[in-house]
Structures are given as C-alpha cells and as structure tokens.
Design a protein around this motif. Structure first.
Motif, mmCIF file in Angstrom:
data_model
loop_
_atom_site.group_PDB
_atom_site.id
_atom_site.type_symbol
_atom_site.label_atom_id
_atom_site.label_comp_id
_atom_site.label_asym_id
_atom_site.label_seq_id
_atom_site.Cartn_x
_atom_site.Cartn_y
_atom_site.Cartn_z
ATOM 1 N N SER A 107 0.838 -1.205 0.000
ATOM 2 C CA SER A 107 0.000 0.000 0.000
ATOM 3 C C SER A 107 0.870 1.252 0.000
ATOM 4 O O SER A 107 2.019 1.225 0.447
ATOM 5 N N GLY A 108 0.315 2.361 -0.490
ATOM 6 C CA GLY A 108 1.104 3.568 -0.703
ATOM 7 C C GLY A 108 1.764 4.100 0.549
ATOM 8 O O GLY A 108 2.952 4.439 0.545
ATOM 9 N N CYS A 109 1.034 4.169 1.657
ATOM 10 C CA CYS A 109 1.579 4.748 2.881
ATOM 11 C C CYS A 109 2.721 3.899 3.430
ATOM 12 O O CYS A 109 3.776 4.418 3.804
ATOM 13 N N VAL A 110 2.521 2.583 3.475
ATOM 14 C CA VAL A 110 3.558 1.689 3.998
ATOM 15 C C VAL A 110 4.784 1.710 3.093
ATOM 16 O O VAL A 110 5.922 1.743 3.562
ATOM 17 N N VAL A 118 5.835 4.152 1.133
ATOM 18 C CA VAL A 118 6.557 5.414 1.291
ATOM 19 C C VAL A 118 7.348 5.413 2.600
ATOM 20 O O VAL A 118 8.491 5.888 2.643
ATOM 21 N N CYS A 119 6.772 4.888 3.661
ATOM 22 C CA CYS A 119 7.491 4.836 4.945
ATOM 23 C C CYS A 119 8.757 4.002 4.826
ATOM 24 O O CYS A 119 9.824 4.394 5.326
#
Length: 400
Positions: free
Chosen positions: A80-83, A85-86
C-alpha cells in the motif's frame, strides 16, 4: 544518439557484481573492524570475524531463497502507498546517513594521513563532485570502473600483506579463548553487520542479467572479503599485538609504517595504502548515494524505469512519432529532476560529513546508532515486506 543520464537499459554481469561488492565491503570492513574487534575480543577476534561472516552467509542464503521470484523493488510496488513510502523513507535516510559517515571517514583519513589540517573544504568538495559525476553517469559506467580497478587494487594489497608477514610475532596470537562470552558475542555481532552488506545485492537485483549468477557473484565477494579480513587481522595482531591494535584508529593504514618495500622507491609508502582504501571507500560511498537517490526518487514518483516502461508499451501499441517525441521530452524532464535530486542528496551527505568532522563524539554516537538501531532495521524490513504480501493474499481469500 547519446543515451540520457541514468539510463539503466543495460544489465550488469555477475562478475561486475562480485568485483563491485568486494571493493565496497573490503574498504569499510578492514579499516574499522580490526580495532573494534581487538578491543572486545583480542586474539579471539579472529573467531568472532569468522562467526560474523558465517551469519552474513546465512542471511545471504535467506535473501536468495525468498527473493528468487521477485526482487525488493517489486515487493515494494505491491504494498500500500503509505507503507511503501514509509519504507522508502527509512531506506533513503539510512543510506544517506551511511554516505555522510563515509564522507567523514574519507575526509578524516585524507587529512590525517596525507594532507594535514586545513584541507577539509577542498577534500569534501572534491569527493562530492566525484560522487555526483559517478552517479550521473549511471550504474553501468560506475561498475565498469570498479571492474577494471579490481586487480589494480588487490594485487598491491596482496603484495603488501605478504611482505608484512616478515614482521609477525607468532606469540601475539596467544592466548586463545581468553575473552568473555558477552564480548565475543558483541564482536561477532559487529562483524556480522559489516559483512551483511553483501545482502545489498537484493537492491540491485533488478539491474542484473541473471539473478542466480548475481547471487553466485555476491557469495564469492563475501568469501573474498571475509578471507582478506581474517588474514589482515592475523597480520595486524602479529605486528601490533592486541593492546596496541585496539588503540589505533586506522591500523591497516598504519601497517605501512612497519612494511618496508624493497628498494625504498616510495618516500610516502602510506600514500599507497591510503590510495587503495580511498578507491574502496569511494565505491562504498557512491553505492550508498545511489541507493539513497533510488529510494527518494521512488517516493517522488519519477523513477526512470516507469517512464521507459510506459514508452515501450505505447511503442508496441503503434503510437506515432509525435507521441514518441512527447515521451522523449517527458523522459528528459524526469532525468533532469533526478539529477537535481542527486545534487541535493550529495550535498546533504557532504554536509553530514562536514558536521561529523567537527564533532568526533557525534560521529561515534552515530556509528553506534547504526550498529544497534538503523542497520538491524534495514535488514529486518525486507522480511516485513514479505509478510505484508502474504497478509494481503490471506485477506483477499477471506473476503472471497
């Protein structure tokens, strides 16, 4: 027509993987490990190095098994995008910090051994310019340079080590099994972290011609680096003994003060040793910056391989030359953005190095922070990526 910057349409071979990783790991490990291991384990540091290399070998086999079908970049794309990017931020900042620390090590080494005080700005600017130029030329051009330099660096090093054997005192290799278990475990752990850099091969697996051959080249590089570290450690123990070795900052560089080349044709013999380690450390510096740029470019969503993939798909669908010109302008714009990002990150790494040069305590704290915090995290995150993929599959099955 000349290829634009950061073209990765060519692939690096297994031999290039082997030689590049060998130089990268050899410089930083043989420069810092001997005094660290001697401080805690003394003569038993030889066995601690062996244990650390064995742990790195097992880690390498683990990555080879679990990244056989998909490399690390492909795993990230599925998250997923948020994970995603982190994770990219963690890796980007981690590699950027490592690059800054290598800036500090190289500048301090050149100041102490060659140029003296007062040359710090010139050293940092020269290193930054060379690193930036190497990154702009692309991965393939950089690894070709290391492929050529491989034997030009290793042969003089082997000759020096053979000559240094004449000054060894075998009594310095005793007593054995004299260190405490906690100190031995600590030395083995530190050795493992240095040698585990071989697992970085999963990050450039997408640029390798054949994945299995890349793994074989990485395995060979790990064996060469481990073997040279063991030989160098025995020689340093035999020449300096444990007490003196533990208190020397660059013991492998100081070895030139003991080794006398036949004929005395070099007034500054230490310059030869510094030259060998300069190229090895620079290879490591450029790789850390390359990975940092790669991860931050992924965060900013202007990776070159995505634009090239879109261009190839449109070319296959029969889109006219006008659209290809538009795609070419978009690709040049992407390359310009990546060049700007490279300049920013190289400047940031140079700034970190300059900061650490004026604050030795901060450099030491940063080094220990990486040993006991950042590096273990970087080694664990790929496992997290794998588990996230499995959990996503299980969720889809449950919904069905």
């Amino acid at each position: 027509m000349q290829e634009p910057y950061f073209m990765n349409n060519q692939k690096i071979s297994a031999r290039q993987v082997k030689r590049t990783l060998t130089l990268e790991l050899l410089g930083i490990s043989t420069l810092l490990l001997p005094s660290l291991v001697a401080t805690d384990s003394g003569v038993d540091g030889f066995f601690a190095l062996t244990a650390g290399g064995g742990g790195a070998w097992l880690l390498l086999k683990f990555w080879q098994k679990h990244f056989r079908q998909q490399d690390f970049s492909q795993r990230l794309e599925q998250m997923s995008g948020c994970v995603r990017v982190c994770i990219q931020v963690i890796y980007g900042m981690g590699f950027l910090g490592l690059a800054g620390f290598v800036f500090y090590v190289m500048a301090a080494l050149m100041e102490q051994q060659l140029l003296g005080n007062g040359w710090e700005p010139m050293i940092l600017l020269t290193l930054a310019a060379a690193a930036f130029f190497g990154l702009v030329r692309g991965l393939e051009s950089r690894v070709r340079v290391y492929e050529v330099l491989y034997w030009f660096l290793l042969i003089p090093l082997l000759v020096i080590l053979v000559i240094a054997c004449a000054g060894i005192e075998p009594n310095a290799w005793t007593p054995v099994a004299a260190s405490t278990l906690p100190n031995f475990i600590k030395s083995s752990y530190v050795s493992f972290l240095f040698f585990s850099g071989a697992s970085l091969y999963v990050l450039f697996l997408k640029s390798c011609q054949k994945k299995e051959q890349a793994y074989a080249g990485t395995r060979h590089a790990l064996l060469v680096v481990l073997g040279l570290n063991l030989v160098i450690y025995l020689i340093l123990l035999g020449v300096f003994r444990t007490e003196l070795l533990a208190h020397r900052r660059w013991p492998v560089i100081d070895l030139m003060a003991v080794v006398k080349l036949p004929g005395n044709f070099l007034e500054r013999q230490d310059a030869l040793m510094v030259g060998i380690w300069f190229f090895c450390l620079f290879a490591f510096l450029d790789s850390m910056l390359y990975y940092a740029v790669d991860f931050f470019a992924g965060i900013l969503c202007f990776q070159r391989d995505r634009s090239m993939q879109a261009k190839e798909e449109k070319a296959e669908s029969g889109i006219g030359p006008r659209t290809e010109q538009v795609e070419m302008r978009a690709e040049n714009k992407t390359n310009t953005k990546k060049i700007v990002l490279t300049a920013v990150l190289v400047s940031a790494a140079g700034g970190i190095g300059s900061f650490l040069l004026h604050r030795e305590d901060a450099a030491w704290r940063m080094f220990h922070g990486y040993l006991y915090g950042v590096l273990p995290l970087l080694l664990i995150l790929p496992v997290f990526c794998r588990s996230r993929k499995k959990s996503g599959v299980n969720q889809r099955r449950w919904r069905k």
